[in-house]
Scaffold this motif. Sequence first.
Motif, PDB file in Angstrom:
ATOM      1  N   GLN A   1       2.611   3.921  -6.745  1.00 33.39           N
ATOM      2  CA  GLN A   1       1.967   4.680  -5.664  1.00 33.39           C
ATOM      3  C   GLN A   1       2.604   4.602  -4.446  1.00 33.39           C
ATOM      4  N   ILE A   2       3.053   3.021  -3.932  1.00 35.46           N
ATOM      5  CA  ILE A   2       3.856   2.755  -2.694  1.00 35.46           C
ATOM      6  C   ILE A   2       5.084   3.593  -2.434  1.00 35.46           C
ATOM      7  N   ALA A   3       5.928   3.649  -3.667  1.00 38.81           N
ATOM      8  CA  ALA A   3       7.277   4.475  -3.599  1.00 38.81           C
ATOM      9  C   ALA A   3       6.846   5.547  -3.387  1.00 38.81           C
ATOM     10  N   VAL A   4       5.934   6.424  -3.618  1.00 39.60           N
ATOM     11  CA  VAL A   4       5.754   7.990  -3.341  1.00 39.60           C
ATOM     12  C   VAL A   4       4.935   8.088  -1.788  1.00 39.60           C
ATOM     13  N   SER A   5       4.388   7.364  -1.641  1.00 34.91           N
ATOM     14  CA  SER A   5       3.484   7.179  -0.248  1.00 34.91           C
ATOM     15  C   SER A   5       4.472   6.532   0.806  1.00 34.91           C
ATOM     16  N   GLN A   6       5.317   5.734   0.619  1.00 34.84           N
ATOM     17  CA  GLN A   6       5.922   5.046   1.783  1.00 34.84           C
ATOM     18  C   GLN A   6       7.523   5.265   1.522  1.00 34.84           C
ATOM     19  N   GLY A   7       8.077   5.713   0.535  1.00 45.43           N
ATOM     20  CA  GLY A   7       9.394   5.928   0.233  1.00 45.43           C
ATOM     21  C   GLY A   7       9.971   4.726  -0.489  1.00 45.43           C
ATOM     22  N   THR A   8      11.250   4.884  -1.116  1.00 46.69           N
ATOM     23  CA  THR A   8      12.101   3.958  -1.900  1.00 46.69           C
ATOM     24  C   THR A   8      12.118   2.640  -1.426  1.00 46.69           C
ATOM     25  N   ALA A   9      12.327   2.734  -0.043  1.00 44.52           N
ATOM     26  CA  ALA A   9      12.734   1.421   0.654  1.00 44.52           C
ATOM     27  C   ALA A   9      11.681   0.341   0.642  1.00 44.52           C
ATOM     28  N   SER A  10      10.390   1.015   0.345  1.00 45.56           N
ATOM     29  CA  SER A  10       9.205   0.014   0.454  1.00 45.56           C
ATOM     30  C   SER A  10       8.848  -0.686  -0.706  1.00 45.56           C
ATOM     31  N   VAL A  11       9.763  -0.406  -1.766  1.00 46.35           N
ATOM     32  CA  VAL A  11       9.409  -1.223  -3.052  1.00 46.35           C
ATOM     33  C   VAL A  11      10.884  -1.820  -3.263  1.00 46.35           C
ATOM     34  N   VAL A  12      11.977  -1.548  -2.674  1.00 43.91           N
ATOM     35  CA  VAL A  12      13.496  -2.080  -2.963  1.00 43.91           C
ATOM     36  C   VAL A  12      13.191  -3.540  -2.709  1.00 43.91           C
ATOM     37  N   GLU A  13      12.911  -3.712  -1.358  1.00 45.10           N
ATOM     38  CA  GLU A  13      13.212  -5.433  -1.036  1.00 45.10           C
ATOM     39  C   GLU A  13      12.456  -6.416  -2.069  1.00 45.10           C
ATOM     40  N   PRO A  14      11.248  -6.070  -2.317  1.00 43.70           N
ATOM     41  CA  PRO A  14      10.534  -7.205  -3.499  1.00 43.70           C
ATOM     42  C   PRO A  14      11.236  -6.975  -4.543  1.00 43.70           C
ATOM     43  N   MET A  15      11.830  -5.974  -4.817  1.00 47.37           N
ATOM     44  CA  MET A  15      12.465  -5.814  -6.463  1.00 47.37           C
ATOM     45  C   MET A  15      13.630  -6.540  -6.337  1.00 47.37           C
ATOM     46  N   VAL A  16      14.312  -6.417  -5.273  1.00 47.13           N
ATOM     47  CA  VAL A  16      15.699  -7.248  -5.304  1.00 47.13           C
ATOM     48  C   VAL A  16      15.459  -8.501  -5.525  1.00 47.13           C
TER      49      VAL A  16
END
Length: 109
Positions: A10-25
């Motif tokens: 949901q975050i990826a769609v609503s806030q964009g890819t960058a919003s989930v990248v940092e925690p995943m790295v």
Amino acid sequence: AVEQRRKNAQIAVSQGTASVVEPMVEKLLSQASRTDRRQIEWLRQTMLSVPAATIEAALLAMATRRDFQNQLSRIELPTLVIAGSEDPLTPPAVMREMSEAIPNSSFLE
């Protein structure tokens, strides 16, 4: 993990890819790999190039996939289970447990 994947979709769609990248790295790299700035930047840029809809689909697929752990004992082929000693997502203890559930398996860390 299931609920977190749904939330991140949901975050990826609503806030964009960058919003989930940092925690995943942080979750994808070992402690030693996190000191290699080039590796971190390569991973970050690769992940940032993925459309949010693709990340959403992948996360939802992982969140809804069947759990086959109860089927491990039915594997009839020789199996090698490999674990990275510093793997933050699938640590050696988890992979060793998987190996122990598979007949005729070997475990390598």
